[in-house]
Motif scaffolding. Structure first.
Motif, PDB file in Angstrom:
ATOM      1  N   MET A  52      43.781  40.059  38.396  1.00  0.00           N
ATOM      2  CA  MET A  52      43.101  41.152  39.082  1.00  0.00           C
ATOM      3  C   MET A  52      43.098  40.849  40.578  1.00  0.00           C
ATOM      4  N   LEU A  53      43.973  41.524  41.306  1.00  0.00           N
ATOM      5  CA  LEU A  53      44.192  41.186  42.706  1.00  0.00           C
ATOM      6  C   LEU A  53      42.965  41.428  43.571  1.00  0.00           C
ATOM      7  N   ASN A  54      42.080  42.316  43.160  1.00  0.00           N
ATOM      8  CA  ASN A  54      40.890  42.579  43.967  1.00  0.00           C
ATOM      9  C   ASN A  54      40.025  41.337  44.132  1.00  0.00           C
ATOM     10  N   SER A  55      40.038  40.474  43.117  1.00  0.00           N
ATOM     11  CA  SER A  55      39.180  39.293  43.170  1.00  0.00           C
ATOM     12  C   SER A  55      39.920  37.996  42.897  1.00  0.00           C
ATOM     13  N   GLY A  56      41.118  38.068  42.310  1.00  0.00           N
ATOM     14  CA  GLY A  56      41.855  36.866  41.930  1.00  0.00           C
ATOM     15  C   GLY A  56      41.543  36.389  40.530  1.00  0.00           C
ATOM     16  N   GLY A  57      40.618  37.053  39.836  1.00  0.00           N
ATOM     17  CA  GLY A  57      40.268  36.660  38.485  1.00  0.00           C
ATOM     18  C   GLY A  57      41.367  36.980  37.486  1.00  0.00           C
ATOM     19  N   GLY A  96      31.440  34.870  40.386  1.00  0.00           N
ATOM     20  CA  GLY A  96      31.543  34.597  41.812  1.00  0.00           C
ATOM     21  C   GLY A  96      32.852  35.001  42.442  1.00  0.00           C
ATOM     22  N   SER A  97      33.681  35.741  41.703  1.00  0.00           N
ATOM     23  CA  SER A  97      35.024  36.051  42.200  1.00  0.00           C
ATOM     24  C   SER A  97      35.008  36.966  43.414  1.00  0.00           C
ATOM     25  N   ASN A  98      33.947  37.738  43.587  1.00  0.00           N
ATOM     26  CA  ASN A  98      33.848  38.627  44.740  1.00  0.00           C
ATOM     27  C   ASN A  98      32.956  38.070  45.840  1.00  0.00           C
ATOM     28  N   CYS A  99      31.906  37.369  45.436  1.00  0.00           N
ATOM     29  CA  CYS A  99      30.885  36.931  46.393  1.00  0.00           C
ATOM     30  C   CYS A  99      30.873  35.430  46.631  1.00  0.00           C
ATOM     31  N   GLY A 100      31.680  34.684  45.879  1.00  0.00           N
ATOM     32  CA  GLY A 100      31.752  33.243  46.080  1.00  0.00           C
ATOM     33  C   GLY A 100      30.862  32.430  45.164  1.00  0.00           C
TER      34      GLY A 100
END
Length: 357
Positions: free
Chosen positions: A124-129, A169-173
């Motif tokens: 998922m390119l938006n977050s790297g997950g 944490g894929s979006n916010c760390g």
């Protein structure tokens, strides 16, 4: 003159959108976004001159391409096309649209199908997950027919089991991006969490609501929407998302005690309309909050001894199977999984004006 672009229209989970191969869209991001706005018919409240359905849940795009990662089959970029604004956002994932990516990849020849079931690894390119979608492929052909049902969608279809790995944490760390289980914003206790989707949980009762209202009633309450948006704008920087005024995250989820045997009831602002159900990754974030002591879900949510939580929403519930552990106050999610369905609605071309005027 009009230009034609190959696309598949697909219902993914409780959403609907256009699925494209990356190679069929312009490389330049601004030109690509103009093309997608024209394809959907935005900005226009009815999206009458395009394929959009006049609601955020039916104005979505998936862009799929072969992956450069040897451990992944395909890359998936989700884009939210605004209905009444000339804006295309890549600021979030969408787990519902994700439910159709595996089928699309197989049909377009990006993934070789197995007999019976094909596991498609999706970045998922938006977050790297990474997500693993298990697609029904009897006789090495994608099947959309089956007996699986999900709330918010009429009828039945083939099941799509989706496992999410390392999305916390894929979006916010971080799973808890503020470092706290509870923060106070505008005098209201909130829990900021990111288990694949940035979500702010709020107790419905803190806003004078039961949490069982129908979406239309919540959307008609301008005072409520102003309070929630004020909190959202302050929560964005706290969650490492920066200025979120023009973003579709974080989602804002009112929680209340479950009424139908589930873990919790939700009403989710996405962020300016109220979801008719709940987003897939929004549900995994809510489920994680229900498992962590001290969040605003404590005292509101109930859960059994197992790892399965039923997250109730306006049209039913969404079941999340979650593995969460704690070590000296550090909470870790090792797995989030759930059931979705998808169905191909149309395979052909979408036509947009030359120059995307």
């Amino acid at each position: 003159m009009q230009q034609s672009i190959p696309t598949i229209v697909m219902r993914g989970g409780t959403s609907k959108g256009l699925y494209f191969l990356q190679k069929d869209l312009p490389e330049d991001v601004e030109e690509r976004n103009r093309t997608l706005l024209a394809a959907m018919g935005s900005p226009d409240a009815r999206q009458i001159d395009g394929m959009g359905g006049a609601h955020p849940l039916t104005s979505k795009v998936a862009i799929v391409s072969p992956s450069s990662d040897d451990n992944v089959d395909v890359d998936y970029l989700f884009l939210q096309v605004m209905v009444d604004k000339a804006l295309v956002s890549d600021g979030q994932n969408c787990g519902n649209i994700l439910a159709g990516v595996g089928q699309f990849a197989i049909e377009k020849g990006l993934v070789e199908p197995d007999d019976d079931v094909t596991a498609v690894r999706i970045r998922m390119l938006n977050s790297g997950g990474i997500a693993i979608a298990r697609v029904q492929t009897p006789g090495r052909q994608v099947s959309y027919e089956g007996s699986a049902s999900i709330d918010g969608v009429p009828g039945t279809a083939a099941p799509v089991m989706i496992d999410f790995a390392d999305v916390a944490g894929s979006n916010c760390g971080a799973l808890l991006p503020t470092g706290k289980v509870v923060d106070e914003i505008d005098g209201v206790q909130v829990t900021c969490i990111d288990n694949g989707m940035p979500v702010v949980l709020l107790r419905a009762t803190d806003f004078g609501k039961s949490g069982y209202e129908v979406p239309a009633d919540l959307e008609a309450d301008d005072a409520l929407k102003m309070r929630i948006e004020s909190i959202r704008l302050k929560a964005g920087p706290m969650m490492n998302l920066g200025d979120v005024a023009e973003q579709t995250v974080p989602k804002m989820s009112l929680v209340a005690p479950a009424r139908h045997g589930g873990a919790v009831t939700t009403r989710t602002f996405i962020p300016h309309r109220v979801h008719q159900s709940i987003g897939v990754l929004g549900a995994t974030s809510v489920a994680a909050a229900c498992c962590i002591p001290g969040t605003v879900a404590e005292g509101v949510a109930t859960r059994g001894d197992g790892s399965v939580l039923h997250i109730e929403h306006p049209t039913g519930h969404l079941t999340v199977d979650i593995d969460l552990s704690e070590n000296d106050g550090d909470f870790r999610v090792s797995r989030s999984a759930l059931l979705r369905t998808a169905r191909k609605l149309m395979d052909g071309y979408v036509f947009v004006p030359e120059g995307n005027a």
